[in-house]
Design an enzyme around this catalytic site. Sequence first.
Site, PDB file in Angstrom:
ATOM      1  N   TYR A  75       1.625   7.581   2.903  1.00 22.35           N
ATOM      2  CA  TYR A  75       2.333   6.293   2.871  1.00 22.35           C
ATOM      3  C   TYR A  75       3.818   6.463   2.529  1.00 22.35           C
ATOM      4  O   TYR A  75       4.684   6.318   3.383  1.00 22.35           O
ATOM      5  CB  TYR A  75       1.691   5.364   1.824  1.00 22.35           C
ATOM      6  CG  TYR A  75       0.280   4.959   2.123  1.00 22.35           C
ATOM      7  CD1 TYR A  75       0.019   3.862   2.937  1.00 22.35           C
ATOM      8  CD2 TYR A  75      -0.804   5.653   1.594  1.00 22.35           C
ATOM      9  CE1 TYR A  75      -1.275   3.463   3.211  1.00 22.35           C
ATOM     10  CE2 TYR A  75      -2.107   5.264   1.860  1.00 22.35           C
ATOM     11  CZ  TYR A  75      -2.340   4.170   2.666  1.00 22.35           C
ATOM     12  OH  TYR A  75      -3.610   3.782   2.936  1.00 22.35           O
ATOM     13  N   LYS A 102      -1.600  -0.353  -5.883  1.00 16.17           N
ATOM     14  CA  LYS A 102      -2.830  -1.143  -5.962  1.00 16.17           C
ATOM     15  C   LYS A 102      -3.061  -1.723  -7.355  1.00 16.17           C
ATOM     16  O   LYS A 102      -3.755  -2.724  -7.508  1.00 16.17           O
ATOM     17  CB  LYS A 102      -4.036  -0.310  -5.513  1.00 16.17           C
ATOM     18  CG  LYS A 102      -3.917   0.283  -4.111  1.00 16.17           C
ATOM     19  CD  LYS A 102      -3.462  -0.718  -3.089  1.00 16.17           C
ATOM     20  CE  LYS A 102      -3.315  -0.223  -1.663  1.00 16.17           C
ATOM     21  NZ  LYS A 102      -2.417   0.930  -1.453  1.00 16.17           N
ATOM     22  N   TYR A 162      -3.081   7.814  11.243  1.00 16.61           N
ATOM     23  CA  TYR A 162      -3.199   7.574   9.803  1.00 16.61           C
ATOM     24  C   TYR A 162      -3.539   8.884   9.086  1.00 16.61           C
ATOM     25  O   TYR A 162      -4.493   9.567   9.440  1.00 16.61           O
ATOM     26  CB  TYR A 162      -4.296   6.538   9.526  1.00 16.61           C
ATOM     27  CG  TYR A 162      -4.540   6.330   8.053  1.00 16.61           C
ATOM     28  CD1 TYR A 162      -3.752   5.459   7.315  1.00 16.61           C
ATOM     29  CD2 TYR A 162      -5.541   7.032   7.386  1.00 16.61           C
ATOM     30  CE1 TYR A 162      -3.955   5.289   5.961  1.00 16.61           C
ATOM     31  CE2 TYR A 162      -5.749   6.868   6.022  1.00 16.61           C
ATOM     32  CZ  TYR A 162      -4.956   5.991   5.315  1.00 16.61           C
ATOM     33  OH  TYR A 162      -5.155   5.834   3.964  1.00 16.61           O
TER      34      TYR A 162
HETATM   35  C1  LIG Z   1      -2.034   1.346  -0.095  1.00 15.72           C
HETATM   36  C2  LIG Z   1      -0.727   2.034  -0.168  1.00 15.72           C
HETATM   37  C3  LIG Z   1       0.397   1.554   0.543  1.00 15.72           C
HETATM   38  C4  LIG Z   1       0.342   0.390   1.482  1.00 15.72           C
HETATM   39  O1  LIG Z   1       0.183  -0.833   0.851  1.00 15.72           O
HETATM   40  P1  LIG Z   1      -0.587  -2.003   1.620  1.00 15.72           P
HETATM   41  O2  LIG Z   1      -0.588  -3.116   0.680  1.00 15.72           O
HETATM   42  O3  LIG Z   1      -1.949  -1.438   1.932  1.00 15.72           O
HETATM   43  O4  LIG Z   1       0.137  -2.293   2.880  1.00 15.72           O
HETATM   44  C5  LIG Z   1       1.591   2.211   0.387  1.00 15.72           C
HETATM   45  N1  LIG Z   1       1.698   3.295  -0.391  1.00 15.72           N
HETATM   46  C6  LIG Z   1       0.655   3.808  -1.066  1.00 15.72           C
HETATM   47  C7  LIG Z   1       0.866   5.029  -1.871  1.00 15.72           C
HETATM   48  C8  LIG Z   1      -0.602   3.187  -0.980  1.00 15.72           C
HETATM   49  O5  LIG Z   1      -1.631   3.702  -1.643  1.00 15.72           O
END
Ligand SMILES: *Cc1c(COP(=O)(O)O)cnc(C)c1O
Length: 331
Positions: A288, A48, A262
């Site tokens: 993720y 992010k 999720y």
């Molecule tokens: C938000 C996030 C993602 C996914 O990215 P997006 O742009 O939301 O698809 C992947 N890995 C981590 C650790 C994240 O925080």
Amino acid sequence: MLEKFPRVSLAHLPTPLEHMPRLSKHLGGPQIWVKRDDCTGLATGGNKTRKLEFSMAAALAEGADTIVTVGAVQSNHVRQTAAAACKLGLACEVLLEHRVKRPSEPYANSGNVLLDRIFGANLREYPDGTDFAAAMDKVADEIRVAGGKPYLIPVGASNTVGALGYVNCAIELLQQAGASGLAIDHLVAATGSAGTQAGLIVGLRAMQSDMPLLGIGVNIPQAAQEEKVYALATATADYIGRPGIVTRDDIIANCNYVGSGYGAPTEAMNEAVLLLARTEGLLLDPVYSGKALAGMIDLIRKGEFGAASNIVFLHTGGSAALFAYVDQLRT
Ligand SMILES: *Cc1c(COP(=O)(O)O)cnc(C)c1O
């Protein structure tokens, strides 16, 4: 290509591109490389931060004094936004969604949400399924009534502005590969709110690279995920003045590794977290990157990458969330 967009420096760039010899040997398939976006540097790093370089600059350009954003209780996006707001002297209002059923005590209080509190973000809690567009507008109205100037950043900073961070990452990756003579056959990354995958594909195609990009889903089914990425990718291509560079076929998501939902741990995620830690000394996250690497490992074992010799895994960060999953992770 991105010079005309306002940007603030928040990330340590370029992030390293590293070989993972021990993981590659263990799997016995292609050579695996890791693009270290877990090392962007802001409050334990993650993907992010690249997006926020553009989102926060847009907020400053509008004269905002308060950032309003939204995410799950263990959102990495919220943690990085809260830290960026501190660094830039802005207030931060957060709408936290209770997406995970029956959260454990550490899930509710440790990991990312502990860091949000340390950064002094004002946390407001909402049930799963809240209409967050409406809820964010309501918070923004409150801020205006109190004399403030809000700037809204959507979930994951996944709009055209935030996606520019991953257009930039694709350009950076192509430069690194070019400089080291690495021929990348495939790029793999987790995909959630879609800004990462959308930005990457726009950046690749804008640079005339036909590198295949595979998103591993962590939330919704494949068709819906691909549509979401495609919509944002086409909007982002338009936004940078390169309409039509992304086709529907460029958008590929594999959503077979989500498990029961999720943020719900899976056996394969657990194995991937331990395997990467014990072969390469690297930390993934349970929501993720752990599920994304689990998917990539399974696809390598099944020979799905064909004759690929070099695969790059984009490490999107998130290890702060490991501490929230202390009760679920098996070591
Ligand atoms: C938000 C996030 C993602 C996914 O990215 P997006 O742009 O939301 O698809 C992947 N890995 C981590 C650790 C994240 O925080």
